[in-house]
Design a protein around this motif. Structure first.
Motif, PDB file in Angstrom:
ATOM      1  N   THR A 176       0.850  -1.184   0.000  1.00 45.44           N
ATOM      2  CA  THR A 176       0.000   0.000   0.000  1.00 45.44           C
ATOM      3  C   THR A 176       0.887   1.236   0.000  1.00 45.44           C
ATOM      4  O   THR A 176       2.048   1.184   0.420  1.00 45.44           O
ATOM      5  N   ALA A 177       0.333   2.336  -0.464  1.00 45.14           N
ATOM      6  CA  ALA A 177       1.087   3.589  -0.458  1.00 45.14           C
ATOM      7  C   ALA A 177       1.326   4.031   0.978  1.00 45.14           C
ATOM      8  O   ALA A 177       0.475   3.842   1.853  1.00 45.14           O
ATOM      9  N   GLU A 178       2.495   4.602   1.232  1.00 40.07           N
ATOM     10  CA  GLU A 178       2.833   5.044   2.567  1.00 40.07           C
ATOM     11  C   GLU A 178       3.607   6.347   2.486  1.00 40.07           C
ATOM     12  O   GLU A 178       4.202   6.672   1.439  1.00 40.07           O
ATOM     13  N   PRO A 179       3.642   7.126   3.553  1.00 38.18           N
ATOM     14  CA  PRO A 179       4.397   8.384   3.528  1.00 38.18           C
ATOM     15  C   PRO A 179       5.896   8.128   3.435  1.00 38.18           C
ATOM     16  O   PRO A 179       6.388   7.034   3.747  1.00 38.18           O
ATOM     17  N   LEU A 180       6.632   9.161   3.024  1.00 37.73           N
ATOM     18  CA  LEU A 180       8.076   9.020   2.837  1.00 37.73           C
ATOM     19  C   LEU A 180       8.771   8.591   4.124  1.00 37.73           C
ATOM     20  O   LEU A 180       9.674   7.750   4.102  1.00 37.73           O
ATOM     21  N   ASP A 181       8.360   9.136   5.266  1.00 34.65           N
ATOM     22  CA  ASP A 181       9.005   8.763   6.531  1.00 34.65           C
ATOM     23  C   ASP A 181       8.911   7.263   6.779  1.00 34.65           C
ATOM     24  O   ASP A 181       9.861   6.636   7.267  1.00 34.65           O
ATOM     25  N   ALA A 182       7.773   6.675   6.448  1.00 35.31           N
ATOM     26  CA  ALA A 182       7.595   5.238   6.663  1.00 35.31           C
ATOM     27  C   ALA A 182       8.496   4.435   5.729  1.00 35.31           C
ATOM     28  O   ALA A 182       9.052   3.400   6.122  1.00 35.31           O
ATOM     29  N   GLY A 199      12.775  15.007  -5.073  1.00 39.88           N
ATOM     30  CA  GLY A 199      11.484  15.452  -5.572  1.00 39.88           C
ATOM     31  C   GLY A 199      10.753  14.462  -6.460  1.00 39.88           C
ATOM     32  O   GLY A 199       9.995  14.873  -7.347  1.00 39.88           O
ATOM     33  N   THR A 200      10.938  13.162  -6.218  1.00 38.87           N
ATOM     34  CA  THR A 200      10.327  12.157  -7.096  1.00 38.87           C
ATOM     35  C   THR A 200       9.538  11.091  -6.335  1.00 38.87           C
ATOM     36  O   THR A 200       9.143  10.093  -6.934  1.00 38.87           O
ATOM     37  N   PHE A 201       9.290  11.282  -5.057  1.00 39.07           N
ATOM     38  CA  PHE A 201       8.584  10.259  -4.284  1.00 39.07           C
ATOM     39  C   PHE A 201       7.166  10.082  -4.809  1.00 39.07           C
ATOM     40  O   PHE A 201       6.466  11.042  -5.074  1.00 39.07           O
ATOM     41  N   HIS A 202       6.734   8.826  -4.965  1.00 37.56           N
ATOM     42  CA  HIS A 202       5.406   8.494  -5.488  1.00 37.56           C
ATOM     43  C   HIS A 202       5.189   9.145  -6.852  1.00 37.56           C
ATOM     44  O   HIS A 202       4.208   9.850  -7.083  1.00 37.56           O
ATOM     45  N   LEU A 203       6.089   8.853  -7.759  1.00 39.81           N
ATOM     46  CA  LEU A 203       6.068   9.493  -9.075  1.00 39.81           C
ATOM     47  C   LEU A 203       4.811   9.141  -9.864  1.00 39.81           C
ATOM     48  O   LEU A 203       4.348   9.934 -10.683  1.00 39.81           O
ATOM     49  N   ASP A 204       4.255   7.962  -9.635  1.00 40.67           N
ATOM     50  CA  ASP A 204       3.041   7.554 -10.352  1.00 40.67           C
ATOM     51  C   ASP A 204       1.810   7.662  -9.464  1.00 40.67           C
ATOM     52  O   ASP A 204       0.893   6.852  -9.542  1.00 40.67           O
ATOM     53  N   GLY A 205       1.778   8.664  -8.623  1.00 43.01           N
ATOM     54  CA  GLY A 205       0.608   8.898  -7.805  1.00 43.01           C
ATOM     55  C   GLY A 205       0.599   8.083  -6.527  1.00 43.01           C
ATOM     56  O   GLY A 205       1.569   7.411  -6.166  1.00 43.01           O
ATOM     57  N   ASN A 206      -0.511   8.123  -5.848  1.00 42.25           N
ATOM     58  CA  ASN A 206      -0.630   7.515  -4.526  1.00 42.25           C
ATOM     59  C   ASN A 206      -0.987   6.034  -4.645  1.00 42.25           C
ATOM     60  O   ASN A 206      -2.070   5.592  -4.296  1.00 42.25           O
ATOM     61  N   ARG A 207      -0.037   5.269  -5.170  1.00 44.73           N
ATOM     62  CA  ARG A 207      -0.200   3.827  -5.329  1.00 44.73           C
ATOM     63  C   ARG A 207       1.104   3.155  -4.916  1.00 44.73           C
ATOM     64  O   ARG A 207       2.134   3.823  -4.794  1.00 44.73           O
ATOM     65  N   PRO A 208       1.135   1.859  -4.707  1.00 46.85           N
ATOM     66  CA  PRO A 208       2.378   1.210  -4.258  1.00 46.85           C
ATOM     67  C   PRO A 208       3.510   1.342  -5.276  1.00 46.85           C
ATOM     68  O   PRO A 208       3.290   1.274  -6.487  1.00 46.85           O
ATOM     69  N   HIS A 209       4.711   1.553  -4.773  1.00 47.98           N
ATOM     70  CA  HIS A 209       5.934   1.594  -5.565  1.00 47.98           C
ATOM     71  C   HIS A 209       6.939   0.635  -4.924  1.00 47.98           C
ATOM     72  O   HIS A 209       6.733   0.176  -3.806  1.00 47.98           O
ATOM     73  N   ALA A 210       8.006   0.344  -5.623  1.00 45.14           N
ATOM     74  CA  ALA A 210       9.059  -0.527  -5.082  1.00 45.14           C
ATOM     75  C   ALA A 210      10.313   0.306  -4.821  1.00 45.14           C
ATOM     76  O   ALA A 210      10.518   1.357  -5.453  1.00 45.14           O
ATOM     77  N   TYR A 211      11.184  -0.187  -3.913  1.00 43.33           N
ATOM     78  CA  TYR A 211      12.343   0.588  -3.491  1.00 43.33           C
ATOM     79  C   TYR A 211      13.574  -0.298  -3.333  1.00 43.33           C
ATOM     80  O   TYR A 211      13.480  -1.460  -2.934  1.00 43.33           O
TER      81      TYR A 211
END
Length: 236
Positions: A176-182, A199-211
């Protein structure tokens, strides 16, 4: 009055984030980068756009692109300002269908609109480039949603960089999407963390991303985000 000419990529051999400095760093740290490159290979293996023309923005010499990746596509176009990188990329065994274009799609507010118009039937891969340069207006997430909503595109990009060693290094893909701090807490223990925000966090909107972590130098780490956008999918 004719429309303004599209901005053209100028050769850059001494750019701080690329050029000769980057080639030397890639040669020196290739073993250090191997784990991160394996993550990129996994991401790209799971990205299966249906379009047979691939446009790569900022591939450099393709150090992070796995062997055989370019051969998955009938045509590959690259936008790359570094002449040495272009030469090295063209020498890859899987670069048979590769050619280069000179459009500078990242320098002006209408750059991505020009990219979409020039390459209407392509899948687009932003190859660790959007976190390396500032958006010419608004932010990259806004520009991508505005101009490339109908394209299949994917990106891996720097989210933050820091000189603080991480407590954990395993890649992750929150469901799930989460804030940058998390997200940062998945890699760094509690306490103060000094970062450069790309300046690129959640580049594809408020959806899950991988890291994944990119240990770019012995005392510098980049947190890299991966996302893949489906053509026509609305951003949350």
């Amino acid at each position: 009055m004719p429309p303004p000419l599209a901005p053209t990529l100028r050769d850059q051999l001494l750019d701080p984030s690329g050029g000769l400095i980057y080639h030397l760093r890639a040669a020196r740290h290739r073993r250090r980068w191997a784990g991160f490159h394996a993550c990129v290979a996994d991401w790209l293996d799971g990205w299966q756009p249906t379009r047979r023309h691939l446009l790569i923005v900022g591939p450099n010499a393709g150090y992070a692109l796995p062997a055989g990746f370019l051969a998955r596509f009938e045509t590959v176009t690259a936008l790359e300002p570094d002449p040495l990188a272009r030469w090295l990329l063209s020498r890859r065994p899987d670069a048979v269908a590769l050619h280069f274009d000179r459009l500078d799609a990242l320098a002006t507010p209408d750059g991505l609109a020009r990219l979409a118009a020039r390459f209407p039937d392509t899948a687009v891969l932003f190859s660790n480039v959007l976190g390396q340069c500032s958006a010419p207006c608004a932010d990259w997430a806004t520009l991508l949603a505005r101009h490339l909503a109908d394209h299949a595109w994917a990106s891996y990009h720097d989210v933050i960089s820091t000189t603080t060693p991480p407590a954990r290094t395993a890649a992750c893909a929150p469901t799930t999407a989460e804030p940058l701090d998390a997200t940062l807490a998945r890699f760094w223990a509690g306490g103060e963390l000094t970062v450069v925000d790309h300046g690129t966090f959640h580049l594809d909107g408020n959806r899950p991303h991988a890291y994944a972590l990119w240990p770019i130098a012995p005392r510098r780490w980049h947190l890299v985000e991966w996302c893949a956008h489906t053509a026509g999918a609305a951003q949350a």
